[in-house]
Scaffold this active site. Sequence first.
Site, short mmCIF file in Angstrom:
data_model
loop_
_atom_site.label_atom_id
_atom_site.label_comp_id
_atom_site.label_asym_id
_atom_site.label_seq_id
_atom_site.Cartn_x
_atom_site.Cartn_y
_atom_site.Cartn_z
N LYS A 23 0.83 -1.21 0.00
CA LYS A 23 0.00 0.00 0.00
C LYS A 23 0.87 1.26 0.00
CE LYS A 23 -2.34 2.73 3.57
NZ LYS A 23 -1.20 3.48 4.04
N ASN A 24 1.84 1.31 0.90
CA ASN A 24 2.59 2.56 1.04
C ASN A 24 3.54 2.82 -0.13
OD1 ASN A 24 1.19 3.28 3.28
ND2 ASN A 24 2.76 2.63 4.75
N ARG A 94 -3.57 10.36 3.50
CA ARG A 94 -2.33 11.09 3.77
C ARG A 94 -1.50 11.24 2.49
NH1 ARG A 94 0.25 14.25 7.33
NH2 ARG A 94 2.46 13.80 7.51
N CYS A 118 -4.67 8.75 8.72
CA CYS A 118 -4.98 8.24 10.05
C CYS A 118 -4.67 9.27 11.13
CB CYS A 118 -4.17 6.98 10.33
SG CYS A 118 -4.73 5.57 9.41
N ARG A 123 0.88 15.35 12.55
CA ARG A 123 1.62 14.81 11.41
C ARG A 123 1.96 15.95 10.46
NH1 ARG A 123 -1.27 9.53 9.09
NH2 ARG A 123 0.82 9.06 8.34
N PRO A 124 2.96 16.77 10.84
CA PRO A 124 3.29 17.94 10.02
C PRO A 124 3.92 17.55 8.68
CG PRO A 124 4.91 17.67 11.77
CD PRO A 124 3.86 16.59 11.98
N ILE A 125 3.97 18.53 7.75
CA ILE A 125 4.66 18.29 6.46
C ILE A 125 5.75 19.34 6.25
CG2 ILE A 125 2.76 17.06 5.31
CD1 ILE A 125 2.18 19.72 3.81
N ASP A 126 6.23 19.90 7.37
CA ASP A 126 7.23 20.96 7.26
C ASP A 126 8.49 20.52 6.51
OD1 ASP A 126 7.39 19.33 9.70
OD2 ASP A 126 9.18 20.47 10.18
N ASP A 307 4.05 0.83 12.14
CA ASP A 307 2.79 0.30 11.60
C ASP A 307 2.48 -1.10 12.12
OD1 ASP A 307 2.70 2.61 10.15
OD2 ASP A 307 3.36 1.72 8.27
N ILE A 329 8.08 7.03 16.81
CA ILE A 329 7.68 7.75 15.58
C ILE A 329 6.40 8.54 15.84
CG2 ILE A 329 7.24 7.53 13.09
CD1 ILE A 329 9.90 6.19 13.83
N ARG A 399 -9.00 0.85 3.78
CA ARG A 399 -8.01 1.73 3.15
C ARG A 399 -6.70 1.00 2.90
NH1 ARG A 399 -6.29 5.83 6.57
NH2 ARG A 399 -4.74 5.87 4.94
N1 EPU Z 1 7.56 14.38 10.40
C1 EPU Z 1 7.74 15.70 10.67
N2 EPU Z 1 7.69 16.60 9.63
C2 EPU Z 1 7.48 16.19 8.34
C3 EPU Z 1 7.30 14.83 8.08
C4 EPU Z 1 7.35 13.93 9.13
O1 EPU Z 1 7.94 16.10 11.82
O2 EPU Z 1 7.45 17.05 7.47
C5 EPU Z 1 7.62 13.39 11.50
C6 EPU Z 1 6.30 12.65 11.68
O3 EPU Z 1 5.40 13.39 12.48
C7 EPU Z 1 6.75 11.36 12.31
C8 EPU Z 1 8.11 11.12 11.65
O4 EPU Z 1 8.53 12.37 11.13
O5 EPU Z 1 6.93 11.52 13.69
C9 EPU Z 1 8.13 10.12 10.54
O6 EPU Z 1 7.07 10.40 9.63
P1 EPU Z 1 7.14 10.03 8.09
O7 EPU Z 1 7.16 11.29 7.31
O8 EPU Z 1 8.22 9.04 7.86
O9 EPU Z 1 5.73 9.34 7.88
P2 EPU Z 1 4.83 9.43 6.60
O10 EPU Z 1 5.68 9.43 5.39
O11 EPU Z 1 3.82 10.50 6.71
C10 EPU Z 1 4.68 6.87 6.23
C11 EPU Z 1 3.58 5.84 6.12
C12 EPU Z 1 2.98 5.58 7.49
C13 EPU Z 1 4.08 5.14 8.44
C14 EPU Z 1 5.20 6.18 8.49
C15 EPU Z 1 6.39 5.78 9.33
C16 EPU Z 1 2.70 6.28 3.93
C17 EPU Z 1 1.59 6.81 3.11
N3 EPU Z 1 2.54 6.37 5.24
O12 EPU Z 1 4.06 8.05 6.70
O13 EPU Z 1 2.07 4.52 7.29
O14 EPU Z 1 3.55 4.97 9.74
O15 EPU Z 1 5.69 6.42 7.13
O16 EPU Z 1 6.94 4.60 8.85
O17 EPU Z 1 3.68 5.78 3.41
C18 EPU Z 1 0.20 3.19 7.76
O18 EPU Z 1 0.49 2.53 6.76
O19 EPU Z 1 -0.66 2.82 8.62
C19 EPU Z 1 0.90 4.46 8.01
C20 EPU Z 1 0.46 5.38 8.85
#
Ligand code: EPU
Length: 421
Positions: A23-24, A94, A118, A123-126, A307, A329, A399
Site C-alpha cells: 500500500k505505502n 495522507r 490516520c 503529522r506535520p509536512i514541514d 505500523d 515515531i 483503506r
Molecule cells: N515528520 C515531521 N515533519 C514532516 C514529516 C514527518 O515532523 O514534514 C515526522 C512525523 O510526524 C513522524 C516522523 O517524522 O513523527 C516520521 O514520519 P514520516 O514522514 O516518515 O511518515 P509518513 O511518510 O507520513 C509513512 C507511512 C505511514 C508510516 C510512516 C512511518 C505512507 C503513506 N505512510 O508516513 O504509514 O507509519 O511512514 O513509517 O507511506 C500506515 O500505513 O498505517 C501508516 C500510517
Amino acid sequence: MQEVLRIEGGHELEGEVTISGSKNATVALIPAAVLANGPVTIVGVPDIADVENLAVILRLLNVDVVRTSRDHLIIDPQNMVNTDLLDDAVSKLRASYYFMGALLGKFGHVRMKMPGGCPLGERPIDLHLKGFEALGATCTEEEDGSYTIHADELVGAKIFLDISSVGATINIMMAAAYAKGRTTIKNAAREPEIIDVATLLNKMGARIRGAGTNVITIDGVNNLNGCFHEIIPDRIEAGTYIIIAAAMAKEMTINSIIPAHLDSLLAKLRDMGVDMEVDVDRVTIRHSDRLQGVDVTTMPYPGFATDLQQPLTALMTMAEGKSHIEDTIYADRFLHCKELKRMGADIEVLKGEANINGPTPLHGARVCATDLRCGASLVIAALMAEGVTEITNVYHIDRGYAEIDRKLTSLGAVVSRHFVE
Ligand code: EPU
C-alpha cells in the site's frame, strides 16, 4: 446505520495466504507516474480504498487511469491538466501529499488541500515544504488552509532532513527528478517503499542513486517516459498475517513476501517463542503453546515498524508476563489500547508507551477501528477472542487491507459484514 466487520473468535486457522502489493509503495507510485510523458503500467496494485481515492485525484487532473486485469493499473498522463486539487478526495488519505512533489516537479506549480490520513497525533509536512523551498519553490498557506507551491525554476540542492521522513524523502525525489543539476538528500529515510519509488522513476528515465541508504542523489533529467513496474509486496500486510498466524494458526504460510523486509518483526516473534520457518519468499508459522512478553521500540526502517506495533499489541495480550511498547515515531499511536481493553486486555498507556500484562483472555465486544492499524490490531484480537466482535469504522481497514474478508475466510475465520444502528 453503519457497517461493521463481525468476527466470531476462537477458530483455529490453517492454510496459505498471498500478500498483495505494498500500500505505502502504491500510494507513492501512482502520483509518481504522472511525472512521465507516456503511459505507466503498475502491476500488483492492491484492491484498497486509498487506490480508488488516488484514481479520483488522477481523473481531476485529466489523467487517464484504467484498471485492466485485477491488479494492473495503466496511468496515462499525456493529456494531463494541472488543476487545483481542492476536492474532498485529497483529504481522504495522507498520501495525496505526493501530488505536491509530482506536480511541482512536472509543472513548477501546485495548489492543493492538506492531506488527510490516520489520526496518529500531529503529522506535520514541514520537512516536505522545506525540501521544496531548498529546490527554489515558495510555499504559501492560503486562507482556506490549502497550499500553493510555485517555482519558476527548480534547481538541485543539498538537503538535510532533520527527521528521516518517508514522505519527505519520496516527495523531494519526485520534485527533483526534472530539476536542474544534482540534488542530494542526506539523512534520507531507508524504507523499502523508497527504493520501489526510485526504481519506478529510474525505469522512467530518472537518475536516482542511493535509495535504500541515507544519502540519495538525484540528477535532474529533461524527459521521463512511460514504463512497466511491479510493486513490492506489502510488508505491513505480511506482518499482520504473520501475527495472526502466531496468535491463531495450527499452521499457516504467508506467501509472496520479502522476508528481509520483516527481519525486525521476525526477530521479535522469535523472542516471544513463535515457531517459524523462513523461506525465500514465504514464512510458515506453526502453533506455539506459550508465548513470552517482550519489549519493542519502534524505529525507522530497518528497525521495528510503527505500523506493526498496533497489530503486535494484540498478540502481546496472550503472552506470559509484561510486554512494553515504545513508539518513537508517533507518540499518540495508542488509541487501539483503549479498544483492546474493552475486550479484556490489561494495558496501561503512558505518553508514547504502553505496558501490556498477559496473558489475558479476550472476549468479543463492539469496538472502533480509530485508524488503519488499530483496525488490524482489533481484527487480530477478535480472531483470538471468545464470542463475537463487531468492529466499526471498517473504512479505515479497507483503506489498507486488500480483500481482508476473503483472505481471512479462506484461512478458516468466521467473518462477515453487516449494517447496524
Ligand atoms: N515528520 C515531521 N515533519 C514532516 C514529516 C514527518 O515532523 O514534514 C515526522 C512525523 O510526524 C513522524 C516522523 O517524522 O513523527 C516520521 O514520519 P514520516 O514522514 O516518515 O511518515 P509518513 O511518510 O507520513 C509513512 C507511512 C505511514 C508510516 C510512516 C512511518 C505512507 C503513506 N505512510 O508516513 O504509514 O507509519 O511512514 O513509517 O507511506 C500506515 O500505513 O498505517 C501508516 C500510517
